[in-house]
Design a protein around this motif. Sequence first.
Motif, PDB file in Angstrom:
ATOM      1  N   GLY A 103      -5.386  40.775   8.421  1.00  0.00           N
ATOM      2  CA  GLY A 103      -6.856  40.996   8.275  1.00  0.00           C
ATOM      3  C   GLY A 103      -7.273  41.884   7.522  1.00  0.00           C
ATOM      4  N   PRO A 104      -8.119  41.787   6.435  1.00  0.00           N
ATOM      5  CA  PRO A 104      -8.660  42.836   5.393  1.00  0.00           C
ATOM      6  C   PRO A 104      -8.982  44.179   6.365  1.00  0.00           C
ATOM      7  CG  PRO A 104      -9.346  40.761   4.677  1.00  0.00           C
ATOM      8  CD  PRO A 104      -8.598  40.441   6.362  1.00  0.00           C
ATOM      9  N   ILE A 105      -8.893  45.311   5.762  1.00  0.00           N
ATOM     10  CA  ILE A 105      -9.359  46.664   5.999  1.00  0.00           C
ATOM     11  C   ILE A 105     -10.409  47.078   4.935  1.00  0.00           C
ATOM     12  CG2 ILE A 105      -7.493  47.229   7.260  1.00  0.00           C
ATOM     13  CD1 ILE A 105      -6.658  49.068   4.694  1.00  0.00           C
ATOM     14  N   PRO A 106     -11.251  48.028   5.411  1.00  0.00           N
ATOM     15  CA  PRO A 106     -12.370  48.214   4.269  1.00  0.00           C
ATOM     16  C   PRO A 106     -11.816  48.315   2.624  1.00  0.00           C
ATOM     17  CG  PRO A 106     -12.963  49.443   6.108  1.00  0.00           C
ATOM     18  CD  PRO A 106     -11.500  48.770   6.333  1.00  0.00           C
ATOM     19  N   GLU A 107     -10.815  49.223   2.715  1.00  0.00           N
ATOM     20  CA  GLU A 107     -10.180  49.488   1.095  1.00  0.00           C
ATOM     21  C   GLU A 107      -9.692  48.155   0.531  1.00  0.00           C
ATOM     22  OE1 GLU A 107      -9.940  52.964   4.002  1.00  0.00           O
ATOM     23  OE2 GLU A 107      -9.639  50.834   4.234  1.00  0.00           O
ATOM     24  N   MET A 126      -8.689  32.123   9.621  1.00  0.00           N
ATOM     25  CA  MET A 126      -8.791  33.397  10.409  1.00  0.00           C
ATOM     26  C   MET A 126      -8.542  33.353  11.846  1.00  0.00           C
ATOM     27  SD  MET A 126     -11.951  36.094  10.587  1.00  0.00           S
ATOM     28  CE  MET A 126     -11.858  37.676  11.563  1.00  0.00           C
ATOM     29  N   LEU A 127      -7.419  33.728  12.291  1.00  0.00           N
ATOM     30  CA  LEU A 127      -7.033  33.488  13.880  1.00  0.00           C
ATOM     31  C   LEU A 127      -7.207  34.568  14.679  1.00  0.00           C
ATOM     32  CD1 LEU A 127      -3.672  31.629  12.825  1.00  0.00           C
ATOM     33  CD2 LEU A 127      -5.982  30.617  13.545  1.00  0.00           C
ATOM     34  N   CYS A 128      -8.181  35.351  14.600  1.00  0.00           N
ATOM     35  CA  CYS A 128      -8.516  36.569  15.320  1.00  0.00           C
ATOM     36  C   CYS A 128      -9.933  37.026  15.658  1.00  0.00           C
ATOM     37  CB  CYS A 128      -7.813  37.965  14.737  1.00  0.00           C
ATOM     38  SG  CYS A 128      -8.232  38.423  13.224  1.00  0.00           S
ATOM     39  N   ALA A 129     -10.482  37.612  16.449  1.00  0.00           N
ATOM     40  CA  ALA A 129     -11.798  38.169  16.504  1.00  0.00           C
ATOM     41  C   ALA A 129     -11.696  39.277  15.801  1.00  0.00           C
ATOM     42  CB  ALA A 129     -11.988  38.489  18.166  1.00  0.00           C
ATOM     43  N   LEU A 130     -12.852  39.960  15.594  1.00  0.00           N
ATOM     44  CA  LEU A 130     -13.102  41.348  14.617  1.00  0.00           C
ATOM     45  C   LEU A 130     -12.622  42.251  15.519  1.00  0.00           C
ATOM     46  CD1 LEU A 130     -16.528  40.502  12.998  1.00  0.00           C
ATOM     47  CD2 LEU A 130     -14.334  40.662  11.875  1.00  0.00           C
ATOM     48  N   PHE A 131     -12.736  42.120  16.938  1.00  0.00           N
ATOM     49  CA  PHE A 131     -12.354  43.181  17.852  1.00  0.00           C
ATOM     50  C   PHE A 131     -11.590  42.709  19.224  1.00  0.00           C
ATOM     51  CE2 PHE A 131     -13.310  46.606  21.021  1.00  0.00           C
ATOM     52  CZ  PHE A 131     -12.982  47.578  20.169  1.00  0.00           C
ATOM     53  N   ASP A 132     -10.590  43.226  19.598  1.00  0.00           N
ATOM     54  CA  ASP A 132      -9.736  42.741  20.360  1.00  0.00           C
ATOM     55  C   ASP A 132      -8.894  43.787  20.949  1.00  0.00           C
ATOM     56  OD1 ASP A 132      -8.770  40.959  22.310  1.00  0.00           O
ATOM     57  OD2 ASP A 132      -7.217  39.989  20.924  1.00  0.00           O
ATOM     58  N   ARG A 133      -8.800  43.944  22.400  1.00  0.00           N
ATOM     59  CA  ARG A 133      -7.843  44.834  23.087  1.00  0.00           C
ATOM     60  C   ARG A 133      -8.132  46.269  22.605  1.00  0.00           C
ATOM     61  NH1 ARG A 133      -1.896  42.282  24.200  1.00  0.00           N
ATOM     62  NH2 ARG A 133      -2.310  40.393  24.850  1.00  0.00           N
ATOM     63  N   GLY A 134      -9.425  46.392  22.565  1.00  0.00           N
ATOM     64  CA  GLY A 134      -9.976  47.655  22.407  1.00  0.00           C
ATOM     65  C   GLY A 134      -9.876  48.423  20.950  1.00  0.00           C
ATOM     66  N   ARG A 135      -9.547  47.470  19.996  1.00  0.00           N
ATOM     67  CA  ARG A 135      -9.456  47.998  18.598  1.00  0.00           C
ATOM     68  C   ARG A 135      -9.829  46.997  17.821  1.00  0.00           C
ATOM     69  NH1 ARG A 135      -3.085  48.866  17.375  1.00  0.00           N
ATOM     70  NH2 ARG A 135      -2.283  46.781  17.708  1.00  0.00           N
ATOM     71  N   ILE A 136     -10.230  47.450  16.473  1.00  0.00           N
ATOM     72  CA  ILE A 136     -10.787  46.728  15.343  1.00  0.00           C
ATOM     73  C   ILE A 136      -9.286  45.786  14.944  1.00  0.00           C
ATOM     74  CG2 ILE A 136     -11.333  46.385  12.992  1.00  0.00           C
ATOM     75  CD1 ILE A 136     -12.994  49.193  13.594  1.00  0.00           C
ATOM     76  N   GLN A 137      -9.795  44.315  14.870  1.00  0.00           N
ATOM     77  CA  GLN A 137      -8.430  43.495  14.531  1.00  0.00           C
ATOM     78  C   GLN A 137      -8.713  43.322  13.018  1.00  0.00           C
ATOM     79  OE1 GLN A 137      -6.305  41.235  16.745  1.00  0.00           O
ATOM     80  NE2 GLN A 137      -6.455  43.191  17.518  1.00  0.00           N
ATOM     81  N   CYS A 138      -9.871  43.264  12.595  1.00  0.00           N
ATOM     82  CA  CYS A 138     -10.224  42.663  11.122  1.00  0.00           C
ATOM     83  C   CYS A 138     -11.348  43.216  10.681  1.00  0.00           C
ATOM     84  CB  CYS A 138     -10.040  41.339  11.002  1.00  0.00           C
ATOM     85  SG  CYS A 138     -10.138  40.416   9.362  1.00  0.00           S
ATOM     86  N   GLU A 139     -11.452  43.562   9.420  1.00  0.00           N
ATOM     87  CA  GLU A 139     -12.903  44.034   9.054  1.00  0.00           C
ATOM     88  C   GLU A 139     -13.688  42.966   8.578  1.00  0.00           C
ATOM     89  OE1 GLU A 139     -15.590  47.127   8.114  1.00  0.00           O
ATOM     90  OE2 GLU A 139     -13.663  47.328   8.838  1.00  0.00           O
ATOM     91  N   LYS A 140     -15.136  42.732   8.680  1.00  0.00           N
ATOM     92  CA  LYS A 140     -15.724  41.735   8.350  1.00  0.00           C
ATOM     93  C   LYS A 140     -15.825  41.363   6.932  1.00  0.00           C
ATOM     94  CE  LYS A 140     -19.902  39.018   9.853  1.00  0.00           C
ATOM     95  NZ  LYS A 140     -20.407  38.558   8.617  1.00  0.00           N
TER      96      LYS A 140
END
Length: 294
Positions: A103-107, A126-140
């Motif tokens: 999942g992309p990061i800002p950079e 895309m097979l994830c939420a943007l936020f899951d298990r208390g942390r960012i999974q992917c940048e929008k």
Amino acid sequence: MELERAQTIQEFVKSIEKRNFEFEFQYLRQSTETKEHDKQLIKTVQVQRLNRYSNILPFSHSIVKPEAQSTNKFSTPRDKFYINANYIKGINNVEKQYIATQGPIPESIDDFWHMVWTNNVGVVIMLCALFDRGRIQCEKYWPSQGQKAQFGPYEVNTISQEEAPKTFFKNKIILRCQDEQREILHFQWAGWTDFGVVDNSQFKILDMLAEVSNTAGMQNKRPVVHCSAGVGRTGTFLAICHIKQLLINNQAKISVFSIVRRLREQRALMIQTPEQYQMVYRYTIWLIENLKYI
């Protein structure tokens, strides 16, 4: 090796109850997480900031690069381009049928869209939420419906969005560079948790996404598949894509072990748990039953 041997559909179904999934998965790990595999990982210090997780690295032999035929004057020089992504073969060793990535990061958003553009990508799964298990999974990395965003030389415009069910979204995106534009279909399924598996009632969603991915791959509209790290859910999904392609033919022979081993030879750590490995078997039985092969 017996685990590598492809079985007929009837043999495969009969063997399910006798399988030791934990043993098979640990054997897979032993054979695909060796010192020789470690040597192929890209560990260049200068690009570490572009990896979402420090322990999830791409293999050098299959790493994604901009395609040489790109005429885009903004194309990043090949020796300077880096993205944590690997090409994945289709069945029958069809080269570069899929792209598996983090999942992309800002950079890395600019490089993500550069990868999409220069590899003639038509579908992003895309097979994830943007936020899951208390942390960012992917940048929008795409704008909301009706909005535009600029990432390097690429203008990204989300012109429509469909939601059904609540965790499933289909976006139609127009990607522009200079005077050229292309349509990208972006599917996000947020119903599959990190390191988790899904039950059989959700296989219809995966089956539909596998159909979309396989069709795009066969039409030279190479699909990009990602979750957060791009190995667990992504690897499980790509194994399902392979199974679905194989089972078009009711005379197919199947070896889930062999499929997963080959995936792990192309991108490290694909499928992360015995439960995800077993999920590929559950899907295979589900599909065999739905196709009325047994």
